[in-house]
Every structure is written in C-alpha cells, then in structure tokens.
Write a protein that holds these residues in place. Structure first.
Motif, mmCIF file in Angstrom:
data_model
loop_
_atom_site.group_PDB
_atom_site.id
_atom_site.type_symbol
_atom_site.label_atom_id
_atom_site.label_comp_id
_atom_site.label_asym_id
_atom_site.label_seq_id
_atom_site.Cartn_x
_atom_site.Cartn_y
_atom_site.Cartn_z
ATOM 1 N N ASN A 149 0.773 -1.069 0.080
ATOM 2 C CA ASN A 149 0.037 0.214 0.147
ATOM 3 C C ASN A 149 0.834 1.230 -0.140
ATOM 4 O O ASN A 149 0.671 2.157 -0.631
ATOM 5 C CB ASN A 149 -0.775 -0.091 1.184
ATOM 6 N N LEU A 150 1.909 1.157 0.676
ATOM 7 C CA LEU A 150 2.774 2.264 0.684
ATOM 8 C C LEU A 150 3.257 2.597 -0.618
ATOM 9 O O LEU A 150 3.370 3.597 -1.013
ATOM 10 C CB LEU A 150 4.055 2.157 1.835
ATOM 11 N N ARG A 151 3.932 1.441 -1.176
ATOM 12 C CA ARG A 151 4.209 1.796 -2.771
ATOM 13 C C ARG A 151 3.328 2.427 -3.541
ATOM 14 O O ARG A 151 3.725 3.276 -4.390
ATOM 15 C CB ARG A 151 4.708 0.560 -3.274
ATOM 16 N N GLU A 152 2.069 1.679 -3.482
ATOM 17 C CA GLU A 152 0.949 2.536 -4.481
ATOM 18 C C GLU A 152 0.602 3.816 -3.978
ATOM 19 O O GLU A 152 0.535 4.823 -4.977
ATOM 20 C CB GLU A 152 -0.106 1.586 -4.330
ATOM 21 N N ASN A 153 0.659 4.225 -2.646
ATOM 22 C CA ASN A 153 0.457 5.602 -2.217
ATOM 23 C C ASN A 153 1.431 6.270 -2.759
ATOM 24 O O ASN A 153 1.227 7.554 -3.173
ATOM 25 C CB ASN A 153 0.340 5.613 -0.804
ATOM 26 N N LEU A 154 2.604 6.037 -2.698
ATOM 27 C CA LEU A 154 3.772 6.885 -3.165
ATOM 28 C C LEU A 154 3.599 7.264 -4.496
ATOM 29 O O LEU A 154 3.696 8.420 -5.007
ATOM 30 C CB LEU A 154 4.938 6.059 -2.918
ATOM 31 N N LYS A 155 3.157 6.097 -5.442
ATOM 32 C CA LYS A 155 3.184 6.495 -6.685
ATOM 33 C C LYS A 155 2.014 7.629 -6.940
ATOM 34 O O LYS A 155 2.364 8.412 -7.883
ATOM 35 C CB LYS A 155 2.839 5.208 -7.694
ATOM 36 N N GLU A 156 0.847 7.533 -6.205
ATOM 37 C CA GLU A 156 0.094 8.545 -6.333
ATOM 38 C C GLU A 156 0.603 9.827 -6.205
ATOM 39 O O GLU A 156 0.072 10.961 -6.759
ATOM 40 C CB GLU A 156 -1.418 8.270 -5.604
ATOM 41 N N LYS B 74 4.216 14.588 4.131
ATOM 42 C CA LYS B 74 3.295 13.365 4.206
ATOM 43 C C LYS B 74 3.722 12.212 5.209
ATOM 44 O O LYS B 74 2.869 11.627 5.648
ATOM 45 C CB LYS B 74 3.069 12.897 2.908
ATOM 46 N N TYR B 75 5.194 12.267 5.492
ATOM 47 C CA TYR B 75 5.767 11.260 6.031
ATOM 48 C C TYR B 75 6.526 11.587 7.440
ATOM 49 O O TYR B 75 7.058 10.979 8.263
ATOM 50 C CB TYR B 75 6.544 10.301 5.328
#
Lengths: 84, 361, 197
Positions: free
Chosen positions: A3-10, A55-56
């Motif tokens: 999920n982290l990776r997908e969120n990052l892409k967006e 964001k982080y």
C-alpha cells in the motif's frame, strides 16, 4: 506494505504534476530519475524532500542524501519504513 | 558617438551613498549579517539586510529612499526632462502588493518623487536584469531616442524570496564565499542603485564609457546552471565583437559569482573556454549578498568607482581556489591600471549577459 | 522588418494570422491543458510549467507551422517579451504552499519569474540568442517596434516577440515572428492582429 508503494506513486504524480503518467506506469524497481526513468530532474528531487516532510514527517537536510533514497519506489519505500 | 555612464546613488547595508559603500568595501566590511528567525523554520540566516528599513512595503520604502537621495544629489530638471528615460531593473517589485500588480508602486513613486514624465520601462529578467537594463539604456541613447537614461536596480528582502531559495537548498549558512573551496551557497541581500547613461558627460561627476554588451540563453535548464557555460561563453564573445575589443585588452572582470557550487563552477568553465581566466576578477556577493535585480546595477556602480580610484577590490570571502578551472580571484585590494572592465551576469531562465566599460581616453 | 506570422490564444480560441483555427471548449476549465492534448506534442515538462510558460509554449507550437525557423542559426533569433502582471498567478500559488499547505514548493518557486517562459522557448528550440522580458501596463505595439529595431541593428536575423499575460481575469498569449527583410510593420497592423481583426 505494498500500500505504501501504491500511495507513493499517487503522491509523486500529484506532487510533481506528472499528468501524463498513471500509477501503473511506475514500477517499483525502475529508476525514477534520468533519461531511462521518468525523466525527473534536480527540482523534482527537491519536491520529493517536500513530499517526505509533509506526508511522512521525515526531514532530509542534505539534498545529496536524497540521490540514493529517491532512486526507485522500492528505495524510497524502504527508507520511509526505516525512518517512520 | 560615446555613451557615458556614471553612478547616481547606492543604498545597501554598507551605506546610503556610493562613497560610503565604497569606503566600507575598501575596509573589507560585509553587509551580510546573521538575522534572527528569518528562515522558513525560523532559522537564523545570514542576509544582506538594510536595518533601518522596517515594516511592510520594504521595496517601496527602499525605492523612496533612493529617490530622495537622487533629488538631493542631482539637478531635478534632468529627471523630468522629456529626453530622459527611466528604466527599472527588478525581479519582483513590491511583493506586499500582491494580489495587485507588484510594479504599480514603482511607477507611482518615480512619478511622485522625481516628476518622471515618460513611460517607465521595467525589466524583469531574473538575475541578469541589471546588466541587460544597462544594455537597453545604451540602445536608447545610441539610436537617438533619449539624451539621458536613468537605470534603477532594486530588490528588497522578503519571505517569498528567502523561503524559495531555502526550498532550493541554495542558501549558505554563513556569509557567501563566491568561488571559494568552502562555498556553500547564496546569501540573499537587498539594495537599490542608480546609474545614469548619457550622450553628454554630466557635470561634476566621474564617468566612464559604455562600449558594448549582449545577452545569450543557455538553452539548457530553467534554474540549473549550464555544465558547459555555453550561454555565458556566447554572451561574452558577442560582447567582445560588438565592443570591438579582444580579451587581451580587458584589465578586470566583475563576475556574477553567487557562491553556489554549480554557478561558480559554470563561470570558471566559461572563462576558461574564453581564455580569460587569468584576468583578475572578483564577485561582490560577499559584500552585498545576492541582490537579484539590483545586483548588476550595484556591481557596475562599484566598477565605475574602482575605475575612478584605479583600485581593485578583493573578492570578499574568497580564500582558496574552489572551481575545477583555475581563476585569478583577487585576494586583496590594490592599485592597478583599470582601463577596461568586463561585467557578467547569469540567472534563472538560462539568462546570461555581459558588457564592457572603459575609461575615457 | 517583415511580419511573417502571428498567433493569438485566449479563452475563446486560437487565432493564426487573425483567423480562428480552433475554438476552445468553454466548459473545460483547463482549456490550456486541452490545447496541449489537441496538439499531439509529447513534452512531459509541459505539465510542470506555469500558465505563462504553457501559453507561450502552445503559441509557439501553432506559430511554428507558419514560419521557417530552420533558416536561422541557433543564436540568430532574439526573444522580446512583455506582460503586465509578471508571474502573479504562479506567485500566488507558490505563496499558498508555504502559508497554507506546509513547505515552500521549489518547483513553483522557479517559475516565479516571468522570463522563465523565454527560457522554456530557448530550451525547446535549443536557441542561444538574446532574450529580454519587460513589464508593461498594456500591450504596446510602438514599444515592440522600437525594441525590434534595436535587436535587428545589434545583429538578430529574426525576432520572436510576445505578450503573454496571466491574471485572475484574463489569460492570453500573442506571439509574432518578424524577419529582417523588406517590409513595414506598423502600430495599426500589430494592434489589429492582437485584437484578432
């Protein structure tokens, strides 16, 4: 975790105004910078620093440090996991 | 036909007139000092701040102050003359006026304080604005449109600019050290300066001759300096051609030298390609900081003063060679024959500009 | 000086030499981006540009069809541009990043200068010629003609001139290309082209 990776892409697409690119166009391992990657440049690297902070809540004080961290979605995600 | 150029005024952290500024520079004083809580995260930053300007509308206050000095030092008739043109060089104008236009106050103040009659020309071309404003002023005189052109270079400190350069990681945590091995970036500064170009020499004031100038784009990146110095290389070459002067005749170079790793490196490459890197040179950013739209103008004022005194000013903050190409950066002030000076500037948007001044025969 | 072609873009559409060549779909709030997609040009950097640079970029894409830039060496074309509001639209966006959203945005900050649009045109075409950007109260044909004369006498062979404006009420781009040839460029002619007459 993925999920982290997908969120990052967006988030990257939004932060950098990459309107022609969809999340599925970005691989986890591929280079983000340089001509073989998404064609991002030095200013985009600075936007990554803004993104990490907003964001982080991770602060990078030396842009040189960013080069390794922002190599790919994988390197970026593992850095976030380690420093969160 | 000669185009004469002289200094009209200079307000910076180092003084309220040209002579005080030059005296402080000869003494090696810097206008850059640590300013409390000015960073985006309330960092203390070294800035070239004029301390007696306070509150909002810094830009307008600085411009008004310069105009008041000009009225005292010159015959007012020159400013309201129909054959006098005003050109203002500034990157931002008065940012406190946003969302309204940031240059309306500039036009208003010049009309009120100096009775300027003609349309005021504003040049906003990033950090080369000052040098191309002087090139434009020379065009107007050369082609017989005006007898005098007053060029004002001005920018004021703002959170807008400070935060922006912070976001680019371009600010130094100590007073900037152009061309030095330990340079860490820019110190932002503020200043207002005035040059007057004219067909006939003005009375009672030292002047030199404007010989020629040009600009050239890097066609490379909107904010990153070119790795080959192509635009700067081409601009200087073009200026040599227009001025009909070759590199061996140049006695001194007033470089841009912002103090960032990449800009100063780019300049060293361009100067080396032009075979002018052995000519004595300095950057004045260690005295004033980087004053953006004012930089070219206040640095040219200093050049004219150096020619008047036949004295080279050292490059403040420089100690040790810090560029891949060796440059002849001046480490101390000294008397020297200064008959021809090359001035250069580079900036965002890929802009590069240069011009040459010479002593009267 | 000879005017070779002009292009005007505003909310209503695109005009080449005063002729309407495409009407913008006014229901689209992002008509500038729509024009980019219609052009079929692939230039990912477009999306990073501020509206001034986008308008200048699009104006050039249309104008390019009517001029022959290959006749010129890479430093023979000078760029003379002006507008009234400097980079105001983008300046306000940038201010918003540090007053409301958190951190100042570096990629918006680099567009807080109007002359960035001439840098973008230089990068697009690999042009090393002269550039200048003026802030003027309104489009002033007389001023452009004067500047064009200066640049021709300094050695330019052609000039790409433009008025590119972006503020809360109006977004428009007017580009014109002039060659150093026999011909007369008048204030009236430029005014008419600017007004699509």
């Amino acid at each position: 975790m993925n999920n982290l990776r997908e969120n990052l892409k967006e988030q990257i697409i939004e932060q950098l105004n990459l309107e022609d690119i969809k999340p599925e166009d970005i691989t986890n391992e591929g280079d983000l910078f340089g001509d073989n990657g998404l064609g991002l440049d030095s200013i985009d690297a600075l936007e990554f620093i803004v993104l990490l902070e907003s964001k982080y809540n991770i602060k990078i004080s030396d842009p040189q440090e960013g080069k390794k961290i922002f190599k790919s979605i994988d390197t970026l995600a593992s850095y976030i996991e380690k420093n969160k | 036909m000669n185009i004469f150029i002289t200094y009209g005024g200079l307000i910076s952290p180092l003084g309220n007139n040209v002579n005080d500024n030059f005296k402080n520079m000869l003494e090696g004083k810097s206008g850059i000092s640590v300013t409390k809580n000015t960073g985006f995260n309330n960092e203390d930053l070294p800035l070239g701040k004029i301390n007696n300007i306070k509150g909002e509308n810094r830009f307008d206050k600085l411009l008004s102050k310069l105009c008041d000095k000009l009225v005292l030092d010159f015959n007012k008739s020159i400013f309201k003359d129909k054959k006098t043109l005003f050109i203002v060089s500034s990157t931002k104008g008065n940012l406190d006026d946003l969302p309204n236009d940031t240059f309306s106050s500039t036009r208003r103040i010049l009309k009120e304080k100096l009775n300027v009659k003609n349309e005021i020309i504003i040049i906003s071309n990033a950090c080369i604005s000052g040098v191309i404003a002087v090139n434009t002023a020379a065009d107007y005189i050369k082609y017989n449109k005006y007898n005098n052109v007053v060029v004002i270079g001005i920018d004021a400190l703002s959170n807008f600019i400070t935060y922006g350069f912070q976001s680019l990681f371009a600010l130094s945590n100590e007073a900037s050290k152009p061309f030095d091995k330990e340079r860490k970036g820019i110190s932002i500064g503020e200043a207002a300066g005035c040059l007057i170009l004219s067909k006939k020499e003005l009375n009672n004031i030292f002047s030199v001759i404007y010989v020629g100038g040009s600009s050239s784009n890097d066609a490379n990146h909107i904010s990153g300096p070119s790795r080959t110095g192509e635009g700067l290389y081409r601009s200087i070459n073009k200026t040599f051609n227009r001025a009909n002067i070759n590199e061996k005749e140049i006695d001194f170079i007033s470089a841009h030298g912002t103090g960032t790793i990449y800009n100063d490196e780019m300049e060293s490459i361009a100067f080396n390609r032009l075979k002018i890197s052995n000519i004595p040179m300095h950057s004045l950013k260690g005295y004033f900081g980087h004053t953006l739209g004012a930089a070219g103008v206040i640095e040219l004022i200093t050049c004219i003063k150096m020619m008047e005194k036949q004295t080279l000013l050292k490059s403040l903050g420089f100690e040790e060679q810090g560029t891949s190409m060796k440059l002849n950066i001046t480490k101390k002030n000294y008397k020297s024959r200064l008959s021809k000076i090359l001035k250069t500037a580079s900036g965002f948007g890929g802009g590069n500009a240069s011009l040459i001044l010479k002593l009267k025969e | 000086m000879k005017l070779i072609a002009s292009c005007k873009i505003n909310k209503t559409g695109v005009y080449l030499n005063s002729q309407l060549i495409s009407r913008n779909d006014l229901s689209e709030s992002n008509w500038i981006t729509e024009l980019y997609y219609d052009s079929n040009k692939e230039y990912p950097k477009f999306h990073k540009m501020d509206n001034l640079a986008k308008l200048a970029f699009l104006g050039f894409l249309f104008l390019e069809k009517k001029i022959n830039i290959n006749n010129y060496k890479d430093d023979e074309i000078s760029l003379i541009f002006s507008n009234a509001s400097s980079s105001k639209t983008n300046d306000l966006k940038y201010i918003n990043t540090y007053t409301n959203k958190g951190n100042p945005s570096p990629s918006l900050f680099v567009y807080t200068l109007p002359n960035i649009l001439t840098g973008e045109l230089a990068i697009l075409n690999k042009w090393y010629g002269e550039n200048i950007f003026f802030i003027q109260q309104k489009f002033d044909p007389k001023f452009y003609i004067e500047q064009i004369k200066f640049y021709f006498s300094k050695g330019a062979k052609a000039i790409l001139a433009g008025w590119v404006e972006s503020n809360d009420k109006n977004e428009e781009c007017f580009l014109f290309f002039i060659e150093k040839k026999e011909g007369k460029l008048t204030i009236e002619k430029l005014n008419k082209l600017y007004q699509n007459e």
